[in-house]
Design a protein around this motif. Sequence first.
Motif, PDB file in Angstrom:
ATOM      1  N   GLY A   1       0.801  -1.221   0.000  1.00 40.63           N
ATOM      2  CA  GLY A   1       0.000   0.000   0.000  1.00 40.63           C
ATOM      3  C   GLY A   1       0.827   1.261   0.000  1.00 40.63           C
ATOM      4  N   HIS A   2       2.068   1.185  -0.448  1.00 37.82           N
ATOM      5  CA  HIS A   2       2.957   2.351  -0.523  1.00 37.82           C
ATOM      6  C   HIS A   2       3.201   2.687  -1.999  1.00 37.82           C
ATOM      7  N   ARG A   3       2.531   3.708  -2.481  1.00 36.20           N
ATOM      8  CA  ARG A   3       2.695   4.132  -3.870  1.00 36.20           C
ATOM      9  C   ARG A   3       3.724   5.250  -3.934  1.00 36.20           C
ATOM     10  N   VAL A   4       4.847   4.978  -4.572  1.00 39.85           N
ATOM     11  CA  VAL A   4       5.933   5.959  -4.652  1.00 39.85           C
ATOM     12  C   VAL A   4       5.537   7.061  -5.628  1.00 39.85           C
ATOM     13  N   VAL A   5       5.598   8.287  -5.169  1.00 45.93           N
ATOM     14  CA  VAL A   5       5.220   9.424  -6.020  1.00 45.93           C
ATOM     15  C   VAL A   5       6.412  10.302  -6.382  1.00 45.93           C
ATOM     16  N   ARG A   6       7.462  10.257  -5.576  1.00 44.26           N
ATOM     17  CA  ARG A   6       8.579  11.185  -5.807  1.00 44.26           C
ATOM     18  C   ARG A   6       9.865  10.572  -5.266  1.00 44.26           C
ATOM     19  N   ALA A   7      10.983  10.832  -5.970  1.00 40.26           N
ATOM     20  CA  ALA A   7      12.299  10.392  -5.513  1.00 40.26           C
ATOM     21  C   ALA A   7      13.300  11.493  -5.840  1.00 40.26           C
ATOM     22  N   GLU A   8      14.033  11.965  -4.819  1.00 44.89           N
ATOM     23  CA  GLU A   8      14.940  13.104  -4.970  1.00 44.89           C
ATOM     24  C   GLU A   8      16.358  12.683  -4.606  1.00 44.89           C
TER      25      GLU A   8
ATOM     26  N   VAL B   1       6.054   5.420 -17.450  1.00 48.71           N
ATOM     27  CA  VAL B   1       7.483   5.306 -17.158  1.00 48.71           C
ATOM     28  C   VAL B   1       7.707   5.201 -15.658  1.00 48.71           C
ATOM     29  N   CYS B   2       8.408   4.156 -15.243  1.00 46.17           N
ATOM     30  CA  CYS B   2       8.828   3.998 -13.845  1.00 46.17           C
ATOM     31  C   CYS B   2       7.683   4.210 -12.861  1.00 46.17           C
ATOM     32  N   GLY B   3       6.516   3.701 -13.210  1.00 45.25           N
ATOM     33  CA  GLY B   3       5.397   3.772 -12.292  1.00 45.25           C
ATOM     34  C   GLY B   3       4.885   5.171 -12.025  1.00 45.25           C
ATOM     35  N   GLY B   4       5.260   6.137 -12.865  1.00 43.44           N
ATOM     36  CA  GLY B   4       4.798   7.512 -12.662  1.00 43.44           C
ATOM     37  C   GLY B   4       5.557   8.279 -11.602  1.00 43.44           C
ATOM     38  N   ILE B   5       6.693   7.774 -11.173  1.00 46.42           N
ATOM     39  CA  ILE B   5       7.490   8.439 -10.139  1.00 46.42           C
ATOM     40  C   ILE B   5       8.136   9.705 -10.704  1.00 46.42           C
ATOM     41  N   GLU B   6       8.045  10.790  -9.969  1.00 44.45           N
ATOM     42  CA  GLU B   6       8.729  12.035 -10.334  1.00 44.45           C
ATOM     43  C   GLU B   6      10.154  11.985  -9.780  1.00 44.45           C
ATOM     44  N   LEU B   7      11.132  12.044 -10.665  1.00 39.21           N
ATOM     45  CA  LEU B   7      12.536  12.026 -10.255  1.00 39.21           C
ATOM     46  C   LEU B   7      13.126  13.425 -10.308  1.00 39.21           C
ATOM     47  N   SER B   8      14.045  13.705  -9.388  1.00 36.33           N
ATOM     48  CA  SER B   8      14.825  14.938  -9.465  1.00 36.33           C
ATOM     49  C   SER B   8      16.235  14.651  -8.975  1.00 36.33           C
TER      50      SER B   8
END
Length: 481
Positions: free
Chosen positions: A101-108, A347-354
Motif C-alpha cells: 500500500g505504498h505508492r511511490v510518487v517522488r524520488a529526490e 514510465v517507472c510507475g509515474g514516479i517524479e525524479l529529481s
Amino acid sequence: MTADVDVLIVGAGLSGVGAARHLQDSLPDASFAILEAREAIGGTWDLFRYPGVRSDSDMQTLGYRFRPWTDEKSIADGHKILEYVRDTAAETGIDRHIRFGHRVVRAEWSSAESRWTVTAEHGTQSVTLTSRFLYTCTGYYRYDEGYTPDFAGTERFRGQIVHPQHWPADLDYSGKKVVVIGSGATAVTLVPSMADDAAHVTMLQRSPTYIASLPAKDPIANTLRRALGNRIAYPISRWKNIAVSVGVYQASQRLPRLVKAILRRSQQRRLPTGYDIDTHLTPRYNPWDQRLCLVPNGDLFRAIRHGKASIATDRIATFTEAGLALESGAELEADIVVTATGLNLLVCGGIELSVDGAPVSFPNTLAYKGMMLSDVPNFVFTIGYTNASWTLKADLVAEYFCRLYARMAERGQSVFVAVNDDPALETRPLLDFEAGYVQRGVAQFPRAGSRAPWQLGMSYFHDLVSLRHGRLDDAAMRFSA
C-alpha cells in the motif's frame, strides 16, 4: 546521514521479487526494502483476473533462473504464476521486507548526501524513506487504467462493456453473445476461455496478428524433470527454450516467408477446411515485427472449428443498442463487449525524479544498457524483452546491479552515474517495436542511442555476455566515493 536501506526496490511483482532474491544471494550484507503500491505480491499476475489469464511465454524462461518451475504446464495459468512468485518471496523471507500500500510518487537525489529521498503515499499519509540506491521494478504500463479507444455510440449500448484490466468478479457471460475487441495476447486468451459458457464469442479485430499453437505442457521438460529431478532438468529445459525462442525470432527476421508458411500450415491443420486465413490470420507485417501470440494446444482454433467462436476482421462504425455496426455494413449482436484494446504505458510507475533539485525529464535522458538513466546517479530500472520472456532480461539486470554494487564496495565507492560525452551520438526510441501500445506511449520514455552502451538490446545471448560477464568500467560510467 544514514540511509534507511542500501537498496530500495519499487514493485513486488515478478521483477521486484526476483531483484530482491538476487540481492539476498549475492549481497547478503546489503539492506533492502520493497515498496508496493498494491496490497499484494504479484504485480501483473495479481492485477489481471479475466478468464483464462495465463503466460504468453513458456515458464522455463519466464520463471526465475534461480528457482525451477515445477508445474507440468509450460504455458501456465495466471494463478499458478502468482503462486510461484509468492512462494519465491516467502521461502527466503523476502515478503517480510515488503511495505504494501505504498505508492511511490517522488524520488529526490542529493549529491551532497549521496542519497535518494523517496516519498510514498500510504493511505492518507505521506511516508519518506532514504536509500543509497533506487531500483524500480514497476514494469512499463499503468495499473489503474487500460487503453480504450473512443468508440462512437457506447452510450446507446444496452449491454455491458468491460476492460480486461478491470474484470468484474461477478460478470456472468453464460449463454450470452460476447464480442472481444482486439487481436493481441489478451484477446486470443479470452475468446477460447469464454467460448464454452457463452452462446458465442466473436473476436473483432481491425487487422490480424500472427498466432502460433504451442503445447501447454512441454513434453521434453516434463520427461527431463522425471528422469533427472528439478535442479538438473530445469536449466537444461530453460536453455533449450531460450535457444528455440531465439531461433524462431532470428528465422522470422531473416526468413519471414518461410516462417509465414510454417504458421499457415499449422493453422490450416487446426481450422475448418477453406477457412479464410488470408483475411483473419495473415498480418501486413512480418512475423515478430510485433509480438507473436501463442495459443496453448490450439485452443482458439479449436473453438473456431467447433463453431463456438469466430473472428471478424473489420472496423467499428458505432455501437448500437444491440451490439456493433461495422464499417463494412455488417452488424454484430452482443450482450457483452470486452475491450481487449491494449495498455497505457507509464514510465517507472509515474514516479517524479529529481537530481539536486532539478526535475528529470525522461525523454531527455538516454538509457544506459537499457537499465540506467544518463546523469541520474544510483538509479536502475527494469524493462524486459519484447521478443522473449520478460524475466530473462530482469534476471540479467539484477545480476549486473549486484556485480556493480560489489565492485563499488570493494573500491570504497558509493556513487555511479552514466554520462554521455559523445556529441555525435544519434538517438532513437527506446522501444523499437511496432505494437500499438508501444507507439502510443514511447515518446514519454528515455531515448536509446545509436551504439553501445546506449542501446536497449533485444538479444539475450548478447546481453548474457555483456551484463553477466562484461566489463563494469567503460567510457560512459563514472564512479565516485
